[in-house]
Design a protein around this motif. Sequence first.
Motif, PDB file in Angstrom:
ATOM      1  N   GLY A  29       0.801  -1.217   0.000  1.00 53.06           N
ATOM      2  CA  GLY A  29       0.000   0.000   0.000  1.00 53.06           C
ATOM      3  C   GLY A  29       0.835   1.269   0.000  1.00 53.06           C
ATOM      4  N   GLY A  30       1.980   1.245  -0.647  1.00 52.79           N
ATOM      5  CA  GLY A  30       2.835   2.426  -0.722  1.00 52.79           C
ATOM      6  C   GLY A  30       3.985   2.429   0.262  1.00 52.79           C
ATOM      7  N   ASP A  31       3.904   1.611   1.339  1.00 58.20           N
ATOM      8  CA  ASP A  31       5.019   1.474   2.272  1.00 58.20           C
ATOM      9  C   ASP A  31       5.898   0.329   1.795  1.00 58.20           C
ATOM     10  OD1 ASP A  31       4.001   3.459   3.977  1.00 58.20           O
ATOM     11  OD2 ASP A  31       2.789   2.004   5.077  1.00 58.20           O
ATOM     12  N   THR A  32       7.221   0.518   1.851  1.00 53.63           N
ATOM     13  CA  THR A  32       8.134  -0.536   1.427  1.00 53.63           C
ATOM     14  C   THR A  32       8.861  -1.114   2.624  1.00 53.63           C
ATOM     15  OG1 THR A  32       8.430   0.504  -0.724  1.00 53.63           O
ATOM     16  CG2 THR A  32      10.094  -1.087  -0.066  1.00 53.63           C
ATOM     17  N   PHE A  33       8.921  -2.446   2.681  1.00 53.25           N
ATOM     18  CA  PHE A  33       9.560  -3.170   3.767  1.00 53.25           C
ATOM     19  C   PHE A  33      10.598  -4.117   3.187  1.00 53.25           C
ATOM     20  CE2 PHE A  33       5.218  -2.227   4.916  1.00 53.25           C
ATOM     21  CZ  PHE A  33       5.352  -1.655   6.171  1.00 53.25           C
ATOM     22  N   THR A  34      11.803  -4.099   3.726  1.00 49.77           N
ATOM     23  CA  THR A  34      12.815  -5.091   3.389  1.00 49.77           C
ATOM     24  C   THR A  34      12.764  -6.154   4.471  1.00 49.77           C
ATOM     25  OG1 THR A  34      14.210  -3.431   2.336  1.00 49.77           O
ATOM     26  CG2 THR A  34      15.273  -5.492   2.985  1.00 49.77           C
ATOM     27  N   PHE A  35      12.645  -7.400   4.064  1.00 50.16           N
ATOM     28  CA  PHE A  35      12.542  -8.485   5.034  1.00 50.16           C
ATOM     29  C   PHE A  35      13.908  -8.780   5.639  1.00 50.16           C
ATOM     30  CE2 PHE A  35       8.799  -9.797   2.284  1.00 50.16           C
ATOM     31  CZ  PHE A  35       7.883  -9.211   3.123  1.00 50.16           C
ATOM     32  N   THR A  36      13.940  -8.979   6.949  1.00 53.17           N
ATOM     33  CA  THR A  36      15.192  -9.192   7.664  1.00 53.17           C
ATOM     34  C   THR A  36      15.218 -10.499   8.454  1.00 53.17           C
ATOM     35  OG1 THR A  36      14.337  -7.907   9.537  1.00 53.17           O
ATOM     36  CG2 THR A  36      15.652  -6.725   7.888  1.00 53.17           C
ATOM     37  N   VAL A  37      14.075 -11.137   8.629  1.00 52.83           N
ATOM     38  CA  VAL A  37      14.011 -12.402   9.365  1.00 52.83           C
ATOM     39  C   VAL A  37      13.165 -13.403   8.587  1.00 52.83           C
ATOM     40  CG1 VAL A  37      14.345 -11.353  11.642  1.00 52.83           C
ATOM     41  CG2 VAL A  37      12.031 -11.621  10.745  1.00 52.83           C
ATOM     42  N   GLY A  38      13.347 -14.670   8.928  1.00 50.91           N
ATOM     43  CA  GLY A  38      12.545 -15.686   8.258  1.00 50.91           C
ATOM     44  C   GLY A  38      12.907 -17.073   8.736  1.00 50.91           C
ATOM     45  N   ALA A  39      12.146 -18.044   8.291  1.00 52.66           N
ATOM     46  CA  ALA A  39      12.385 -19.446   8.622  1.00 52.66           C
ATOM     47  C   ALA A  39      11.606 -20.304   7.638  1.00 52.66           C
ATOM     48  CB  ALA A  39      11.945 -19.745  10.052  1.00 52.66           C
ATOM     49  N   VAL A  40      12.185 -21.446   7.308  1.00 50.37           N
ATOM     50  CA  VAL A  40      11.507 -22.419   6.457  1.00 50.37           C
ATOM     51  C   VAL A  40      11.183 -23.623   7.330  1.00 50.37           C
ATOM     52  CG1 VAL A  40      11.688 -23.880   4.419  1.00 50.37           C
ATOM     53  CG2 VAL A  40      12.747 -21.615   4.420  1.00 50.37           C
ATOM     54  N   VAL A  41       9.900 -23.953   7.407  1.00 51.11           N
ATOM     55  CA  VAL A  41       9.434 -25.078   8.216  1.00 51.11           C
ATOM     56  C   VAL A  41       8.684 -26.066   7.323  1.00 51.11           C
ATOM     57  CG1 VAL A  41       9.308 -23.679  10.318  1.00 51.11           C
ATOM     58  CG2 VAL A  41       7.284 -23.896   8.855  1.00 51.11           C
ATOM     59  N   GLU A  42       8.433 -27.254   7.839  1.00 54.99           N
ATOM     60  CA  GLU A  42       7.618 -28.212   7.104  1.00 54.99           C
ATOM     61  C   GLU A  42       6.199 -27.669   7.002  1.00 54.99           C
ATOM     62  OE1 GLU A  42       8.678 -32.669   7.585  1.00 54.99           O
ATOM     63  OE2 GLU A  42       8.916 -31.748   9.569  1.00 54.99           O
ATOM     64  N   ASP A  43       5.589 -27.816   5.844  1.00 56.62           N
ATOM     65  CA  ASP A  43       4.202 -27.402   5.669  1.00 56.62           C
ATOM     66  C   ASP A  43       3.315 -28.454   6.333  1.00 56.62           C
ATOM     67  OD1 ASP A  43       1.610 -26.845   4.804  1.00 56.62           O
ATOM     68  OD2 ASP A  43       2.287 -26.128   2.860  1.00 56.62           O
ATOM     69  N   GLU A  44       2.684 -28.080   7.424  1.00 59.76           N
ATOM     70  CA  GLU A  44       1.842 -29.011   8.174  1.00 59.76           C
ATOM     71  C   GLU A  44       0.605 -29.437   7.392  1.00 59.76           C
ATOM     72  OE1 GLU A  44       0.988 -26.967  11.820  1.00 59.76           O
ATOM     73  OE2 GLU A  44       3.053 -27.149  12.539  1.00 59.76           O
ATOM     74  N   ASN A  45       0.197 -28.644   6.406  1.00 58.54           N
ATOM     75  CA  ASN A  45      -1.010 -28.947   5.640  1.00 58.54           C
ATOM     76  C   ASN A  45      -0.740 -29.763   4.385  1.00 58.54           C
ATOM     77  OD1 ASN A  45      -2.598 -27.383   7.438  1.00 58.54           O
ATOM     78  ND2 ASN A  45      -1.929 -25.533   6.394  1.00 58.54           N
ATOM     79  N   THR A  46       0.516 -29.754   3.899  1.00 59.33           N
ATOM     80  CA  THR A  46       0.845 -30.459   2.662  1.00 59.33           C
ATOM     81  C   THR A  46       2.147 -31.231   2.849  1.00 59.33           C
ATOM     82  OG1 THR A  46      -0.149 -28.598   1.464  1.00 59.33           O
ATOM     83  CG2 THR A  46       1.099 -30.199   0.160  1.00 59.33           C
ATOM     84  N   PRO A  47       2.062 -32.528   3.130  1.00 62.14           N
ATOM     85  CA  PRO A  47       3.278 -33.330   3.321  1.00 62.14           C
ATOM     86  C   PRO A  47       4.203 -33.242   2.106  1.00 62.14           C
ATOM     87  CG  PRO A  47       1.328 -34.564   3.978  1.00 62.14           C
ATOM     88  CD  PRO A  47       0.845 -33.305   3.306  1.00 62.14           C
ATOM     89  N   GLY A  48       5.511 -33.147   2.382  1.00 63.70           N
ATOM     90  CA  GLY A  48       6.506 -33.066   1.306  1.00 63.70           C
ATOM     91  C   GLY A  48       6.782 -31.650   0.839  1.00 63.70           C
ATOM     92  N   GLN A  49       6.027 -30.706   1.356  1.00 65.82           N
ATOM     93  CA  GLN A  49       6.249 -29.308   0.974  1.00 65.82           C
ATOM     94  C   GLN A  49       6.833 -28.538   2.153  1.00 65.82           C
ATOM     95  OE1 GLN A  49       4.050 -28.617  -2.933  1.00 65.82           O
ATOM     96  NE2 GLN A  49       3.321 -27.245  -1.397  1.00 65.82           N
ATOM     97  N   MET A  50       7.433 -27.403   1.839  1.00 68.25           N
ATOM     98  CA  MET A  50       7.986 -26.544   2.877  1.00 68.25           C
ATOM     99  C   MET A  50       7.290 -25.192   2.823  1.00 68.25           C
ATOM    100  SD  MET A  50      11.740 -25.854   1.265  1.00 68.25           S
ATOM    101  CE  MET A  50      11.939 -25.148  -0.375  1.00 68.25           C
ATOM    102  N   LEU A  51       7.189 -24.575   3.987  1.00 66.48           N
ATOM    103  CA  LEU A  51       6.578 -23.261   4.125  1.00 66.48           C
ATOM    104  C   LEU A  51       7.705 -22.247   4.309  1.00 66.48           C
ATOM    105  CD1 LEU A  51       3.892 -21.660   4.373  1.00 66.48           C
ATOM    106  CD2 LEU A  51       4.092 -21.990   6.852  1.00 66.48           C
ATOM    107  N   VAL A  52       7.917 -21.418   3.298  1.00 71.47           N
ATOM    108  CA  VAL A  52       8.933 -20.374   3.347  1.00 71.47           C
ATOM    109  C   VAL A  52       8.268 -19.130   3.921  1.00 71.47           C
ATOM    110  CG1 VAL A  52      10.538 -18.973   1.998  1.00 71.47           C
ATOM    111  CG2 VAL A  52      10.103 -21.362   1.330  1.00 71.47           C
ATOM    112  N   GLN A  53       8.851 -18.586   5.010  1.00 75.74           N
ATOM    113  CA  GLN A  53       8.271 -17.446   5.716  1.00 75.74           C
ATOM    114  C   GLN A  53       9.317 -16.339   5.796  1.00 75.74           C
ATOM    115  OE1 GLN A  53       5.688 -19.399   9.123  1.00 75.74           O
ATOM    116  NE2 GLN A  53       7.758 -20.223   9.181  1.00 75.74           N
TER     117      GLN A  53
END
Length: 152
Positions: A29-53
């Motif tokens: 919405g016009g504000d810009t954010f640079t991401f500085t943190v994150g984690a990749v975990v197993e996707d609990e809803n879809t086996p074999g996939q990963m959730l990139v956050q």
Amino acid sequence: MRIIWALALAACGGTSGEPIEGDIAMSYGGDTFTFTVGAVVEDENTPGQMLVQLGTDELDCDSNLDNLFSFNNPEGTFLFFSVPAEPGTYADGFLSAMRSSNNSTHVNSSSGSVTITTVDGRVTGTVDEFSTTDDEVGEITAGGSFDVLKCF
């Protein structure tokens, strides 16, 4: 010593969470954010996939942004998506942008394109294309490279 470090971070507006590398950013919405943190975990809803956050604060290996009914969401601006846990280009990925503050969470989702380069102790790749429009917020876009801790 830990208390002093925590106070120094709070005084300087520091973030908490697992640090990432890369230049991934979001325009919300016009504000810009640079991401500085994150984690990749197993996707609990879809086996074999990963959730990139990816986000601005409070993401670590215990985070699961895909649990939208959680009363424990971190505060900040985030982008998350689920893809197979292997390198590849996912042109029809489903990405979600989330903004959470003061116990209010706003999520917008749309298709986009993601390339995963490596999946090892860390996950690297790029968000090649993500764009959506919200009636209240306006245009939301994201793109850039990331290098994030793999937590599983």
